[in-house]
Scaffold this motif. Structure first.
Motif, mmCIF file in Angstrom:
data_model
loop_
_atom_site.group_PDB
_atom_site.id
_atom_site.type_symbol
_atom_site.label_atom_id
_atom_site.label_comp_id
_atom_site.label_asym_id
_atom_site.label_seq_id
_atom_site.Cartn_x
_atom_site.Cartn_y
_atom_site.Cartn_z
ATOM 1 N N VAL A 340 37.146 51.190 34.278
ATOM 2 C CA VAL A 340 36.873 52.621 34.315
ATOM 3 C C VAL A 340 35.603 52.901 35.109
ATOM 4 N N ARG A 341 34.695 51.916 35.153
ATOM 5 C CA ARG A 341 33.527 52.024 36.017
ATOM 6 C C ARG A 341 33.979 51.922 37.474
ATOM 7 N N MET A 342 33.456 52.794 38.305
ATOM 8 C CA MET A 342 33.902 52.798 39.691
ATOM 9 C C MET A 342 33.088 51.882 40.593
ATOM 10 N N ASP A 343 32.144 51.104 39.992
ATOM 11 C CA ASP A 343 31.326 50.196 40.803
ATOM 12 C C ASP A 343 31.649 48.726 40.557
ATOM 13 N N VAL A 344 32.772 48.444 39.889
ATOM 14 C CA VAL A 344 33.169 47.057 39.638
ATOM 15 C C VAL A 344 33.966 46.535 40.833
ATOM 16 N N LYS A 345 33.592 45.374 41.334
ATOM 17 C CA LYS A 345 34.313 44.772 42.451
ATOM 18 C C LYS A 345 35.718 44.361 42.014
ATOM 19 N N MET A 346 36.682 44.559 42.914
ATOM 20 C CA MET A 346 38.080 44.306 42.578
ATOM 21 C C MET A 346 38.610 43.029 43.225
ATOM 22 N N ASP A 347 37.725 42.158 43.690
ATOM 23 C CA ASP A 347 38.134 40.947 44.412
ATOM 24 C C ASP A 347 39.097 40.063 43.611
ATOM 25 N N LYS A 348 38.882 39.979 42.304
ATOM 26 C CA LYS A 348 39.691 39.084 41.477
ATOM 27 C C LYS A 348 41.004 39.719 41.022
ATOM 28 N N PHE A 349 41.178 40.990 41.300
ATOM 29 C CA PHE A 349 42.362 41.706 40.828
ATOM 30 C C PHE A 349 43.508 41.608 41.832
ATOM 31 N N ASP A 350 44.728 41.783 41.343
ATOM 32 C CA ASP A 350 45.912 41.692 42.192
ATOM 33 C C ASP A 350 46.043 42.923 43.081
ATOM 34 N N GLU A 351 47.004 42.860 43.970
ATOM 35 C CA GLU A 351 47.194 43.917 44.970
ATOM 36 C C GLU A 351 47.452 45.276 44.336
ATOM 37 N N CYS A 352 48.250 45.292 43.262
ATOM 38 C CA CYS A 352 48.582 46.571 42.624
ATOM 39 C C CYS A 352 47.363 47.178 41.943
ATOM 40 N N ALA A 353 46.546 46.344 41.314
ATOM 41 C CA ALA A 353 45.331 46.833 40.664
ATOM 42 C C ALA A 353 44.357 47.373 41.708
ATOM 43 N N GLN A 354 44.245 46.694 42.825
ATOM 44 C CA GLN A 354 43.347 47.151 43.884
ATOM 45 C C GLN A 354 43.801 48.506 44.430
ATOM 46 N N ARG A 355 45.104 48.654 44.597
ATOM 47 C CA ARG A 355 45.629 49.933 45.077
ATOM 48 C C ARG A 355 45.395 51.034 44.037
#
Length: 422
Positions: A340-355
């Motif tokens: 929910v924080r908008m400053d967390v890096k999404m590098d470890k997340f899958d493609e759908c989560a990143q989108r």
């Protein structure tokens, strides 16, 4: 000897207040995460609180939230023995706050700058009269469409962006011998699918007026009529083997390619990954037709109840830990949701989560973040239940016309909009 003894006693007297101040409190939390990755993520939260010197106590309700959990919670609160925090979300937070039993965590929120980290509509959901009384853990996107990539290739079709394209893909899948749509037998799925159709047909402004403001002109509009007709059209594309049971069974059919598409929030991703499939590759993801520029959300949160002494300090540490970058990443990787924080890096997340995270941020900027009606974010539970009942009737009773459904929706909304808050 005597002077040495005096010095030792003096040191003990000085140290005692420090020891008592540092003594940890107890954190008792009502939650529903008891299996798989969710339980592992909660275990990490427990470890964090224990490292802070606090004791963790589970108040777990088997089988999820529902009425039983709230009955037990109310009993505890009325008896003067509330838990430190409880998994409560959306419109239920102000309902509890109005009883005077929730505790302010404004000090933690201000120190940690939550207002800067959260979209305003999310931070407002966690507040009562401008004061934080709950801490958010995650964001689930509700208006999500999943499509089996293999089934799409067999149908020689593309991922649908509009409802007309959606039905064209469904026709192609039917010709290819694939059940076009997986659909469970749980009634909450009816309302979830309905709100996604409404968003795609009418857009964010229509959604806001109909489901957040309960505006009679929106509930009785041509857009609502088209929404209901489009929603009912889905029913003709559900195969006999693709309906019934819970949503997990439907997702299983999607994974196996027995069904081609599923309208389901991103919690379906946990099942996809557990089956060894890759979200975004083996099972494609995207916004439900027509809703690419909006984001309907469901947020899990901990509402904080009034406690005292060391337990108050423990409660503040819990709020701080829940919103930490580390926990936000760990928990949401396990849950299938996004931070929910908008400053967390999404590098470890899958493609759908990143989108999903990108769309969350973009929707926040354009004012198109919308609380889910089906999941109790947009309206109190009594209002949701009344609308839910109408939509279930319309879905299950083919003789009910769209006009009749609109009249019932308007009547239900009017009755609950006029009711005083409890």
């Amino acid at each position: 000897m005597r002077s040495s003894l005096r010095r030792s006693l003096a040191m003990m007297l000085v140290a005692c207040p420090l020891l008592s101040t540092a003594a940890g409190g107890e954190v008792e939390v009502l939650h529903f995460w008891t299996s798989g990755g969710e339980a592992g993520a909660v275990a990490k939260l427990k470890a964090t609180l224990r490292n802070d010197g606090h004791t963790w106590k589970d108040f777990v309700i088997a089988g999820g939230g529902g009425g039983q959990a709230m009955v037990l919670l109310k009993s505890r609160v009325l008896s003067g023995n509330p838990p430190t925090a409880a998994q409560i979300k959306g419109a239920s937070i102000p309902e509890w706050a109005r009883t005077g039993t929730l505790s302010s965590i404004e000090g933690v929120a201000a120190a940690e700058k939550w207002d800067r980290l959260l979209p305003k509509i999310v931070s407002d959901t966690m507040k009562h009269k401008g004061v934080y009384v709950a801490a958010p853990l995650n964001v689930h996107r509700v208006n999500w469409l999943w499509v089996n990539a293999s089934a799409l290739r067999k149908a020689n079709a593309r991922f649908p962006a509009t409802w007309e394209e959606f039905f064209a893909v469904a026709d192609a899948m039917k010709k290819a011998g694939i059940a076009p749509i997986a659909y469970g037998g749980q009634s909450w799925l009816d309302l979830g699918a309905f709100e996604s159709v409404a968003l795609g047909v009418g857009g964010p402004d229509f959604y806001r007026k109909a489901f957040m403001e309960l505006d009679p002109s929106a509930l009785n509009s041509p857009q609502m009529e088209k929404t209901l007709e489009t929603y009912r059209r889905i029913k003709s594309y559900i195969g006999r083997n693709a309906v019934g049971g819970d949503w997990v069974r439907g997702t299983s059919m999607l994974i196996k390619g027995e069904a081609g598409m599923q309208l389901m929030g991103d919690w379906a991703k946990a099942e996809i990954q557990a089956a060894g499939m890759k979200p975004g590759i083996d099972v494609l993801c995207g916004a439900t037709p027509g809703s690419a520029n909006a984001f309907t959300f469901n947020i899990d949160s901990f509402a904080m109840f009034q406690v005292s002494g060391e337990n108050r300090a423990a409660q503040n540490d819990l709020a701080r830990a829940v919103m930490s970058k580390d926990f936000q990443e760990t928990f949401n990787l396990a849950k299938g949701s996004i931070p929910v924080r908008m400053d967390v890096k999404m590098d470890k997340f899958d493609e759908c989560a990143q989108r999903s995270s990108q769309d969350f941020s973009k929707s926040a900027k354009r004012g198109a973040l919308l609380p889910s009606l089906a999941h109790g974010m947009a309206q109190p539970s009594q209002t949701v239940a009344a609308i839910w009942d109408v939509i279930s009737q319309f879905w299950n009773q083919d003789r009910m016309t769209a006009a009749e459904a609109m009249a019932k929706l308007t009547q239900a909304a009017k009755a609950h909009a006029a009711a005083p808050p409890k």
